[in-house]
Design a protein around this motif. Structure first.
Motif, short mmCIF file in Angstrom:
data_model
loop_
_atom_site.label_atom_id
_atom_site.label_comp_id
_atom_site.label_asym_id
_atom_site.label_seq_id
_atom_site.Cartn_x
_atom_site.Cartn_y
_atom_site.Cartn_z
N VAL A 242 0.96 -1.25 0.03
CA VAL A 242 0.07 0.18 0.06
C VAL A 242 0.92 1.37 -0.22
O VAL A 242 2.00 1.17 0.36
N LEU A 243 0.24 2.41 -0.51
CA LEU A 243 0.84 3.78 -0.26
C LEU A 243 -0.13 4.26 0.67
O LEU A 243 -1.43 4.46 0.55
N LEU A 244 0.32 4.53 2.08
CA LEU A 244 -0.36 5.08 2.92
C LEU A 244 -0.09 6.74 3.04
O LEU A 244 1.04 7.01 2.86
N VAL A 245 -0.97 7.43 3.01
CA VAL A 245 -0.99 8.82 3.02
C VAL A 245 -1.98 9.46 4.41
O VAL A 245 -3.02 9.21 4.43
N VAL A 246 -1.11 9.93 5.29
CA VAL A 246 -1.71 10.32 6.63
C VAL A 246 -1.88 11.90 6.55
O VAL A 246 -0.85 12.45 6.29
N THR A 247 -2.80 12.36 6.70
CA THR A 247 -3.26 13.71 6.50
C THR A 247 -3.65 14.30 8.01
O THR A 247 -4.13 13.77 8.85
N GLU A 248 -3.48 15.54 8.39
CA GLU A 248 -3.80 16.27 9.49
C GLU A 248 -5.35 16.26 9.40
O GLU A 248 -5.96 16.01 8.58
N ASN A 249 -5.80 16.33 10.67
CA ASN A 249 -7.24 16.54 11.04
C ASN A 249 -7.83 17.74 10.70
O ASN A 249 -9.24 17.80 10.79
N ARG A 250 -7.24 18.80 10.42
CA ARG A 250 -7.71 20.30 10.06
C ARG A 250 -8.61 19.83 8.79
O ARG A 250 -8.56 19.07 8.02
N PRO A 251 -9.84 20.87 8.70
CA PRO A 251 -10.68 20.62 7.62
C PRO A 251 -9.89 21.08 6.27
O PRO A 251 -9.20 22.00 6.27
N SER A 252 -10.30 20.32 5.47
CA SER A 252 -9.59 20.62 4.04
C SER A 252 -10.44 21.86 3.44
O SER A 252 -11.74 21.84 3.44
N PRO A 253 -9.70 22.52 2.62
CA PRO A 253 -10.41 23.42 1.65
C PRO A 253 -11.56 22.80 0.79
O PRO A 253 -11.23 21.63 0.42
N THR A 254 -12.43 23.65 0.52
CA THR A 254 -13.70 23.01 -0.22
C THR A 254 -13.20 23.08 -1.70
O THR A 254 -13.05 24.17 -2.39
N VAL A 255 -13.34 21.78 -2.11
CA VAL A 255 -12.91 21.76 -3.82
C VAL A 255 -14.27 20.90 -4.19
O VAL A 255 -14.46 19.89 -3.55
N PRO A 256 -14.63 21.41 -5.51
CA PRO A 256 -15.73 20.46 -5.98
C PRO A 256 -15.28 19.28 -6.19
O PRO A 256 -14.21 18.82 -6.84
N LYS A 257 -16.12 17.99 -5.77
CA LYS A 257 -15.67 16.60 -5.75
C LYS A 257 -16.37 16.06 -7.28
O LYS A 257 -17.51 16.56 -7.69
N CYS A 258 -15.70 15.30 -7.76
CA CYS A 258 -15.87 14.80 -9.01
C CYS A 258 -16.00 13.25 -8.87
O CYS A 258 -15.77 12.52 -9.98
N ASP A 259 -16.03 12.85 -7.83
CA ASP A 259 -15.96 11.36 -7.48
C ASP A 259 -17.35 10.47 -8.21
O ASP A 259 -18.33 10.89 -7.50
N GLN A 260 -16.95 9.87 -9.10
CA GLN A 260 -18.11 9.01 -9.79
C GLN A 260 -18.92 8.09 -8.67
O GLN A 260 -19.94 7.92 -9.05
N SER A 261 -18.09 7.65 -7.97
CA SER A 261 -18.77 6.72 -7.07
C SER A 261 -19.80 7.45 -5.99
O SER A 261 -20.65 6.67 -5.31
N GLN A 262 -19.77 8.56 -5.74
CA GLN A 262 -20.74 9.36 -4.99
C GLN A 262 -21.93 9.97 -5.95
O GLN A 262 -22.69 10.86 -5.50
N GLY A 263 -21.94 9.52 -7.10
CA GLY A 263 -23.24 10.09 -7.99
C GLY A 263 -22.76 11.37 -8.70
O GLY A 263 -23.74 11.93 -9.01
N ASP A 264 -21.84 11.99 -8.75
CA ASP A 264 -21.39 13.21 -9.55
C ASP A 264 -21.36 13.15 -10.85
O ASP A 264 -21.17 13.86 -11.85
#
Length: 196
Positions: A129-151
């Motif tokens: 695996v490639l593990l990417v650990v990020t901080e818990n702060r809220p991420s900036p709002t970016v429009p999502k284009c994830d097809q699995s979420q019905g976009d």
């Protein structure tokens, strides 16, 4: 305007292929995203008989995180002694890394070794695996284009808008060329009439 549409299309088609669990399937390994403090399970698997399993970290597999054989007690890297648990036996082992930190980001490799004719044969198993650990702060709002979420309908809207803008630009260019060509043709005709 059309450059913005093209950029959005590129982001939608190539940007995110994540599943709801925060994973992205790639060629032979997974990209897993987690926040600081969460946990991840790395599932090392091999179809063939193996004697030793190493969980290694780094692009060149330079750091041993975990080592397990059938006959010896497991060896765990000092950085992970309180945060690593495992279940199973070689060759199929689930390795749980708990309380993740930013320093845990990186590639993890399931490396198997077996002795054959007094030599150790090394092979990579499934589960790297490639593990990417990020901080818990809220991420900036970016429009999502994830097809699995019905976009998918939004992608279609972007494509239609971009195609419409492109057609309008092409039609305007053609009209300008025709008008410019008619003016030039009329000037040439007037000069020809004056010389006759």
């Amino acid at each position: 305007m059309s450059a913005v549409c093209l950029f959005i299309l590129i982001l939608c088609f190539y940007g995110t292929a994540r599943t709801a669990a925060g994973k992205a399937e790639t060629d032979g390994y997974e990209v897993i995203r987690r926040k600081v403090g969460q946990q991840v399970t790395i599932q090392c698997r091999s179809a063939s008989n193996q004697e030793m399993l190493y969980l290694k970290r780094g692009l060149n597999e330079e750091e041993d995180i975990f080592y397990l054989t059938d006959s010896k007690k497991p060896t765990i890297n000092q950085k992970f002694t309180d945060r690593l648990q495992f279940h199973g036996q070689v060759p199929n082992v689930d390795i749980l890394l708990k309380n993740l930190t930013l320093d845990d980001t990186g590639p993890y490799w399931c490396v198997y070794k077996v002795s054959s004719n007094y030599k150790l044969k090394t092979s990579r198993g499934n589960g790297s695996v490639l593990l990417v650990v990020t901080e818990n702060r809220p991420s900036p709002t970016v429009p999502k284009c994830d097809q699995s979420q019905g976009d998918t309908p939004m992608v279609l809207v972007y494509v239609v808008i971009c195609a419409g803008v492109l057609i309008v630009i092409l039609i305007a260019s053609l009209i300008w060329i025709v008008i410019k060509n008619n003016r030039l043709h009329n000037k040439v005709r007037r000069r020809r009439d004056e010389t006759i």
